[in-house]
Design an enzyme around this catalytic site. Structure first.
Site, PDB file in Angstrom:
ATOM      1  N   SER A 199       3.578  -0.424   0.177  1.00  0.00           N
ATOM      2  CA  SER A 199       4.219  -1.740   0.120  1.00  0.00           C
ATOM      3  C   SER A 199       4.652  -2.211   1.504  1.00  0.00           C
ATOM      4  O   SER A 199       5.316  -1.488   2.244  1.00  0.00           O
ATOM      5  CB  SER A 199       5.442  -1.696  -0.793  1.00  0.00           C
ATOM      6  N   SER A 235       1.833  -6.232  -1.469  1.00  0.00           N
ATOM      7  CA  SER A 235       2.865  -6.474  -2.471  1.00  0.00           C
ATOM      8  C   SER A 235       2.811  -5.391  -3.540  1.00  0.00           C
ATOM      9  O   SER A 235       3.776  -4.670  -3.754  1.00  0.00           O
ATOM     10  CB  SER A 235       2.670  -7.859  -3.105  1.00  0.00           C
TER      11      SER A 235
END
Length: 365
Positions: free
Chosen positions: A323, A339
């Site tokens: 992430s 994401s």
């Protein structure tokens, strides 16, 4: 990593050891054994971006020469798409890079504008819906997000097929069509997940994420890395701003660290958005450097933690801890930060929106 020691940040991963010094090509290389211009280009790419060509060969099946040629072709396609988007106006029906023909394909809703496209060397295609119309439909679905069944995991406009696609859990297509309308295409797939877990890269309490891109004063990363870990500060700086859900971006202000304009081993040159179908690579602290293809843009994704709009899909491999990691084209154009995703898809938050939201200046080499 000991947070008390000075750390070195690349554009995608916190590196504990110093990076290898970039070697420039000798001035006599052009005359050494009759080396061709293509060979020199390959040597320069490897010198400036160690490991990039190896990753493209592993993930994309391209040898060094083919990778070098593709980088140049995609850079030209990006410039062409931006030019035609402005020239075609309301008749612009989206664009994508065709991997088979190595050409940009541009949709138009007005047949009289076909020559405008072909004059640039791109392939023109008549489509039923303009890019603006498709984006408007996505916006309408976004406005109704709260009423979507839990089995619907997102939606987006497919530039290649010129239609709206709704993603849903396996076996729930009818519920998805009942929500979005029976004129949409439903794609059944596993639920997307946020990529966040304990580990090493940069720490937030007992969890970790990955650096995305360095900017003046710090770096950008995923917003859920801040909101999903409560009030904890990253071990290499302080949160300067974040947004999740709705968006998925944040930036961290640092001090006492050396900021380098790189994503993995690729030098950052800018932030021009690559076309759908273009090759792109990602650097993350779990799966390292992986490459794949840009998919649908402006995608709405419904994570269990909250819904995010405006994401771009890829088939690049990523996993927990990636992430915030940076997506970049082989030619050095920054695309966005990781994401989340599933085993088939990895989504990124476009970089331009993050820089604009916080008024940040991207570090380039």
């Amino acid at each position: 990593m000991n947070p008390r020691k000075t750390a070195r940040l690349t554009g995608a991963v916190l590196i504990a050891a110093a990076m290898a010094v970039m070697h420039s090509l000798p001035a006599s290389a052009a005359s050494s054994g009759g080396t061709s211009a293509t060979d020199l280009s390959v040597l320069q790419i490897e010198a400036e971006n160690p490991g990039l060509l190896a990753a493209m060969k592993r993930d994309l099946g391209l040898d060094a020469t083919a990778a070098s040629e593709l980088m140049a072709t995609q850079s030209a396609a990006t410039a062409t798409e931006n030019s035609l988007r402005a020239a075609l106006g309301e008749s612009f029906g989206g664009a994508y890079f065709d991997a088979a023909t190595r050409k940009l394909v541009v949709g138009v809703t007005d047949a009289s504008k076909l020559a405008t496209v072909t004059a640039t060397g791109a392939t023109a295609k008549i489509v039923a819906h303009s890019a603006a119309q498709l984006d408007s439909t996505v916006a309408q679905l976004n406005a109704r997000e709260a009423s979507a069944p839990s089995t619907v995991t997102g939606w987006y406009a497919d530039t290649v097929t010129n239609e709206i696609v709704v993603t849903a859990l396996p076996g729930t297509a009818e519920a998805a069509k009942a929500f979005a309308g029976y004129n949409v295409r439903v794609k059944e797939e596993a639920a997307p997940q946020m990529f966040l877990k304990g580990g090493d890269a940069y720490y937030i309490g007992g969890s970790r994420c990955s650096v995305g891109f360095t900017v003046r004063g710090g770096y950008v990363t995923a917003g859920h890395c801040e909101t999903e870990t409560g009030s904890a500060q990253p071990n290499n700086g302080t949160w300067a701003g974040s947004s999740f859900p709705g968006n998925d971006y944040a930036w961290v202000r640092t001090s006492g660290v050396t900021l380098e304009p790189r994503v993995g081993n690729v030098t950052v040159r800018g932030s021009s958005s690559a076309a759908t179908g273009a090759q792109v690579c990602k650097a993350g602290s779990t799966t390292g450097y992986t490459c794949g293809t840009v998919g649908a843009k402006n995608q709405t994704v419904r994570y269990s933690q909250g819904t995010v709009t405006g994401l771009t899909a890829t088939n690049v491999r990523c996993a927990g801890g990636d992430s915030g990691g940076g997506f970049i084209t082989p030619a050095g154009q920054g695309q966005g930060v990781v994401s989340g995703g599933n085993t088939a898809t990895c989504y990124f938050q476009p970089l331009g929106e993050i820089l604009s939201r916080y008024g940040l200046s991207l570090l380039t080499g």
